[in-house]
Scaffold this active site. Sequence first.
Site, PDB file in Angstrom:
ATOM      1  CG  HIS A 206      -1.762   1.061   1.461  1.00 55.41           C
ATOM      2  ND1 HIS A 206      -1.095   2.089   1.599  1.00 55.41           N
ATOM      3  CD2 HIS A 206      -2.874   0.826   1.227  1.00 55.41           C
ATOM      4  CE1 HIS A 206      -2.754   3.458   1.785  1.00 55.41           C
ATOM      5  NE2 HIS A 206      -3.489   2.593   1.566  1.00 55.41           N
ATOM      6  N   GLY A 207       1.977   1.035   0.862  1.00 53.42           N
ATOM      7  CA  GLY A 207       2.811   2.296   0.758  1.00 53.42           C
ATOM      8  C   GLY A 207       2.652   3.777   1.405  1.00 53.42           C
ATOM      9  CG  ASP A 208       0.572   7.275   3.200  1.00 62.34           C
ATOM     10  OD1 ASP A 208       1.350   7.888   4.342  1.00 62.34           O
ATOM     11  OD2 ASP A 208      -0.153   7.939   2.807  1.00 62.34           O
ATOM     12  CG  LEU A 209      -2.069   0.486   5.636  1.00 61.11           C
ATOM     13  CD1 LEU A 209      -3.396   1.358   4.956  1.00 61.11           C
ATOM     14  CD2 LEU A 209      -2.249  -0.663   5.582  1.00 61.11           C
ATOM     15  CG  ASN A 213      -4.202   6.990   4.080  1.00 59.99           C
ATOM     16  OD1 ASN A 213      -4.850   7.842   3.942  1.00 59.99           O
ATOM     17  ND2 ASN A 213      -3.100   7.615   3.497  1.00 59.99           N
TER      18      ASN A 213
END
Length: 330
Positions: A206-209, A213
Amino acid sequence: MAPGGRSPPPRHAVDCELVIELPASLAAAAERGPAWQRWLAALPRLHADLLSAWRLTSTGQVWHGHCSLVTGVRLDDGRKAALKITFDGDNESRDEHLALRRWGSAGAVTLFSADPTRRALLLERLSQETLTPLWDVEACEVVGGLYRRLHVPALPGLQGLGDYVRGWVAGLERDRAEVPIPRRLVDQAIGSARELLADPAVVVVHGDLHYENVLAGARPGPDGTLASTWLAIDPKPMNGWPEYECEPMLRNRYAEYGEAVRWGVRNRLEALTQAGGLDWDRARAWALVRAVVGAHWSFEEAQQARRGLSATERTHITGCISVAKAVQAP
């Protein structure tokens, strides 16, 4: 494509009444430079054009993130949805539509339609309830469970995290004598990144959890009836490594650590790794790398704008350094 697979109608003149007024807090992003100024200037008309092309009706609700505008809409069949338009210079979210299609609503918001050229997505409308009110460890357990659903095998065509990490490491090496981060942390981050990159990327990340978010939604339960659940939004997806995911959950809600930063960070990391089935040492190493890189980004932004660090940037750098120190062995 329009919702339901239909081709959108030809573009035509847009009624001026449909042109949205941007929130002041999003309009302020013009300070970030010419690329942002150009995008913001075109954004109201682009939003109106998408409403027309996808036959959407605005509900008047407006939200925004660091680099996107989201508005409440209704489809022509009456269903509620959300229209998201992302800054076209944000490369990390470029493949958001690919990941959402791959996840297919399992653990993430549903994608109805996408216009990648205009960086526009038509999404399922979720509740605005986030993980923020939850006890931090409880929230980490929720996010760890989402890791297990979202970390599907690497997707052909998706950008690779390794390419970004190599660029971040090069930036750290270039600025190591000037960046306001202890040299030992910079050196450890560079060394750890190189070791971690030696293994092949195996999953979609996901990268930005983080806490904001993840939104409340509903999905069919075993008996077919809708059940409440937590769903991920706003991915910055890449083919990468599962343990890369943890650092945002360690850095966000930083003030809650009080004087017990090291204990709090490691407590959250333990909850994330146990719930997500992740390797502790690799998660700790990636957290160090990401925290140092995050601090460097603030320094880099100020340098590129030819100004000193703002108070917000100094606070961010301090938090990143504290997280990096907290995850050091043993």
